[in-house]
Design a protein around this motif. Sequence first.
Motif, PDB file in Angstrom:
ATOM      1  N   VAL A   6      55.352  29.160  55.117  1.00 41.46           N
ATOM      2  CA  VAL A   6      54.506  30.281  54.712  1.00 41.46           C
ATOM      3  C   VAL A   6      55.101  30.933  53.472  1.00 41.46           C
ATOM      4  O   VAL A   6      56.324  31.054  53.351  1.00 41.46           O
ATOM      5  N   ASP A   7      54.240  31.314  52.555  1.00 42.55           N
ATOM      6  CA  ASP A   7      54.717  31.978  51.342  1.00 42.55           C
ATOM      7  C   ASP A   7      55.355  33.325  51.677  1.00 42.55           C
ATOM      8  O   ASP A   7      54.810  34.110  52.471  1.00 42.55           O
ATOM      9  N   GLU A   8      56.500  33.575  51.086  1.00 43.25           N
ATOM     10  CA  GLU A   8      57.219  34.831  51.319  1.00 43.25           C
ATOM     11  C   GLU A   8      56.346  36.044  50.993  1.00 43.25           C
ATOM     12  O   GLU A   8      56.435  37.085  51.653  1.00 43.25           O
ATOM     13  N   SER A   9      55.479  35.910  49.985  1.00 45.82           N
ATOM     14  CA  SER A   9      54.671  37.043  49.526  1.00 45.82           C
ATOM     15  C   SER A   9      53.690  37.556  50.571  1.00 45.82           C
ATOM     16  O   SER A   9      53.261  38.706  50.519  1.00 45.82           O
ATOM     17  N   VAL A  10      53.321  36.702  51.537  1.00 42.18           N
ATOM     18  CA  VAL A  10      52.349  37.123  52.564  1.00 42.18           C
ATOM     19  C   VAL A  10      52.904  36.964  53.976  1.00 42.18           C
ATOM     20  O   VAL A  10      52.197  37.180  54.950  1.00 42.18           O
ATOM     21  N   ALA A  11      54.174  36.590  54.079  1.00 37.82           N
ATOM     22  CA  ALA A  11      54.754  36.322  55.400  1.00 37.82           C
ATOM     23  C   ALA A  11      54.656  37.533  56.325  1.00 37.82           C
ATOM     24  O   ALA A  11      54.304  37.405  57.502  1.00 37.82           O
ATOM     25  N   ALA A  12      54.948  38.711  55.805  1.00 40.23           N
ATOM     26  CA  ALA A  12      54.926  39.913  56.650  1.00 40.23           C
ATOM     27  C   ALA A  12      53.530  40.224  57.162  1.00 40.23           C
ATOM     28  O   ALA A  12      53.369  40.809  58.244  1.00 40.23           O
ATOM     29  N   ASP A  13      52.527  39.822  56.411  1.00 38.47           N
ATOM     30  CA  ASP A  13      51.146  40.086  56.822  1.00 38.47           C
ATOM     31  C   ASP A  13      50.594  38.997  57.740  1.00 38.47           C
ATOM     32  O   ASP A  13      49.887  39.291  58.709  1.00 38.47           O
ATOM     33  N   VAL A  14      50.935  37.729  57.470  1.00 43.56           N
ATOM     34  CA  VAL A  14      50.323  36.606  58.175  1.00 43.56           C
ATOM     35  C   VAL A  14      51.111  36.183  59.415  1.00 43.56           C
ATOM     36  O   VAL A  14      50.530  35.868  60.469  1.00 43.56           O
ATOM     37  N   LEU A  15      52.433  36.160  59.304  1.00 42.56           N
ATOM     38  CA  LEU A  15      53.242  35.603  60.386  1.00 42.56           C
ATOM     39  C   LEU A  15      53.108  36.319  61.731  1.00 42.56           C
ATOM     40  O   LEU A  15      53.104  35.642  62.773  1.00 42.56           O
ATOM     41  N   PRO A  16      53.012  37.643  61.794  1.00 47.39           N
ATOM     42  CA  PRO A  16      52.912  38.270  63.123  1.00 47.39           C
ATOM     43  C   PRO A  16      51.797  37.697  63.984  1.00 47.39           C
ATOM     44  O   PRO A  16      52.003  37.391  65.160  1.00 47.39           O
ATOM     45  N   ASP A  17      50.608  37.533  63.419  1.00 46.81           N
ATOM     46  CA  ASP A  17      49.498  36.992  64.199  1.00 46.81           C
ATOM     47  C   ASP A  17      49.700  35.515  64.533  1.00 46.81           C
ATOM     48  O   ASP A  17      49.401  35.071  65.642  1.00 46.81           O
ATOM     49  N   VAL A  18      50.225  34.750  63.565  1.00 48.60           N
ATOM     50  CA  VAL A  18      50.429  33.318  63.794  1.00 48.60           C
ATOM     51  C   VAL A  18      51.494  33.085  64.859  1.00 48.60           C
ATOM     52  O   VAL A  18      51.307  32.297  65.798  1.00 48.60           O
ATOM     53  N   LEU A  19      52.618  33.782  64.737  1.00 47.70           N
ATOM     54  CA  LEU A  19      53.701  33.589  65.696  1.00 47.70           C
ATOM     55  C   LEU A  19      53.329  34.110  67.078  1.00 47.70           C
ATOM     56  O   LEU A  19      53.725  33.533  68.105  1.00 47.70           O
ATOM     57  N   SER A  20      52.553  35.185  67.125  1.00 49.53           N
ATOM     58  CA  SER A  20      52.091  35.695  68.415  1.00 49.53           C
ATOM     59  C   SER A  20      51.186  34.684  69.111  1.00 49.53           C
ATOM     60  O   SER A  20      51.246  34.514  70.338  1.00 49.53           O
ATOM     61  N   ALA A  21      50.341  34.007  68.321  1.00 53.81           N
ATOM     62  CA  ALA A  21      49.471  32.979  68.898  1.00 53.81           C
ATOM     63  C   ALA A  21      50.299  31.832  69.474  1.00 53.81           C
ATOM     64  O   ALA A  21      50.031  31.345  70.569  1.00 53.81           O
ATOM     65  N   LEU A  22      51.331  31.419  68.738  1.00 52.90           N
ATOM     66  CA  LEU A  22      52.208  30.365  69.242  1.00 52.90           C
ATOM     67  C   LEU A  22      52.957  30.824  70.488  1.00 52.90           C
ATOM     68  O   LEU A  22      53.114  30.072  71.462  1.00 52.90           O
ATOM     69  N   ALA A  23      53.415  32.064  70.470  1.00 55.02           N
ATOM     70  CA  ALA A  23      54.145  32.611  71.618  1.00 55.02           C
ATOM     71  C   ALA A  23      53.282  32.640  72.869  1.00 55.02           C
ATOM     72  O   ALA A  23      53.778  32.461  73.987  1.00 55.02           O
ATOM     73  N   SER A  24      51.983  32.851  72.701  1.00 51.38           N
ATOM     74  CA  SER A  24      51.086  32.888  73.864  1.00 51.38           C
ATOM     75  C   SER A  24      51.035  31.544  74.579  1.00 51.38           C
ATOM     76  O   SER A  24      50.645  31.473  75.754  1.00 51.38           O
ATOM     77  N   HIS A  25      51.426  30.480  73.879  1.00 54.24           N
ATOM     78  CA  HIS A  25      51.486  29.146  74.491  1.00 54.24           C
ATOM     79  C   HIS A  25      52.902  28.794  74.945  1.00 54.24           C
ATOM     80  O   HIS A  25      53.147  27.674  75.397  1.00 54.24           O
ATOM     81  N   GLY A  26      53.828  29.713  74.774  1.00 49.91           N
ATOM     82  CA  GLY A  26      55.206  29.442  75.164  1.00 49.91           C
ATOM     83  C   GLY A  26      55.955  28.553  74.194  1.00 49.91           C
ATOM     84  O   GLY A  26      56.956  27.925  74.560  1.00 49.91           O
TER      85      GLY A  26
END
Length: 427
Positions: free
Chosen positions: A268-288
């Motif tokens: 993920v581009d550093e310039s948008v990581a703070a905006d995009v990663l929370p939702d993406v990582l949360s989705a992955l976390a929901s699957h364990g």
Amino acid sequence: MTDGLELEIGALAASAKQASAELAMKGEDERNAALQAMADALRDNSGAILEANACDMSRAREAGTKDSLLDRLMLDEGRIEAMASALEDLVALPDPVGVVQMDREMYNGIRLERVSVPLGVVAMVYEARPNVTADAAGICIKSGNACVLRGGSMAAGSNEAIAGVLAEAATRAGMPENSICCVSTTDRRATDVLMSLRGVVDVLIPRGGAGLISHCVEASKVPVIETGTGNCHVYLHESCDKDKAVAIVENAKCRRYGVCNAAETLLVDESVAADVLPDVLSALASHGVVMHVDDMAMRIAADAGVDAELLVAAEAHDWATEYLAPEIAVRCVGGVREAVDHVNKYGTKHSEAIVAEDAQAADLFCKAVDAAAVYVNASTAFTDGGQFGLGAEIGISTQKIHARGPFALDALTSYKYVLHGDGQTRA
């Protein structure tokens, strides 16, 4: 001195070689009728196949096999129906044999044709997926090739049951006996014997883990079509649509963990990581999914409240790891060129994806990334012969010569030149 195993495998391959000569003469309608008979036989014998698979599954569980590999091994009525349907899909595809690829008259009046022909005897060496037995047998029959199937020991009972059903059905439908041969021994040396049979086996196709493929490529005396491991990436460009990013990453990673087109690294581009990663990582976390994250991604994940038990500090080896499990590596990069460099350094030339609304960035990624399949705003999960409209596949090739990407019928043919004259001689 030749031992019993060498004699056994040699005789099996020789019987396939004899069958291949007759099989190459069979017409399209005859081969299609055999495929339909094979599909019907799978359905009619599903009980016996499931019984053999249950024994394989029981042994695998007792051996502590991980869940992703158990998923590859497991058969049910739905998966048997999918195997049968894949054979029927082959029937509907154009005949790859006898296609005139070139037709012209030479300077001397001789008519020159280049015509597609079967390879001959195809040896398939593969691991835990019993559905590969049906796919490989069907593709070989459709393309006029005899096959020698050497599945992994974990699925030995399932493979033997499926191959037996298919071979009997094909023979009853008029195909030569031994068009479909299955190596029944679990002795690992059987693969080495197959690889030594140059002149009998025309091509060897390994499908499985990196160790199996490397061994075949390095040791085989028979020509090899290399199928690759899948260290696949999804790259979120700074122009990505967040909703698309979440959906694509979740599907590419979590649809099935044990497949070669599953995403193993998220960039993920550093310039948008703070905006995009929370939702993406949360989705992955929901699957364990366990996430092996770099420093920046670790801080963002912690701030977003992602379960700390699912976060692991990434190490150098993570970038080159094909997890085949609910795990993924996550790295923040400085832009599309750094993402491309990462993919080309650590990827296995299988399937790579960019999520971007910027057409120039997407175009650069597609041109610069060295892979068999490159996606723009779509999941890597689509790298599949059926999804590509090619029918059942025999593997995903990551090499560049002869076949690349999902390869099926055309990849199992070669060609010959046929020349028609009227008494011409050369001075």
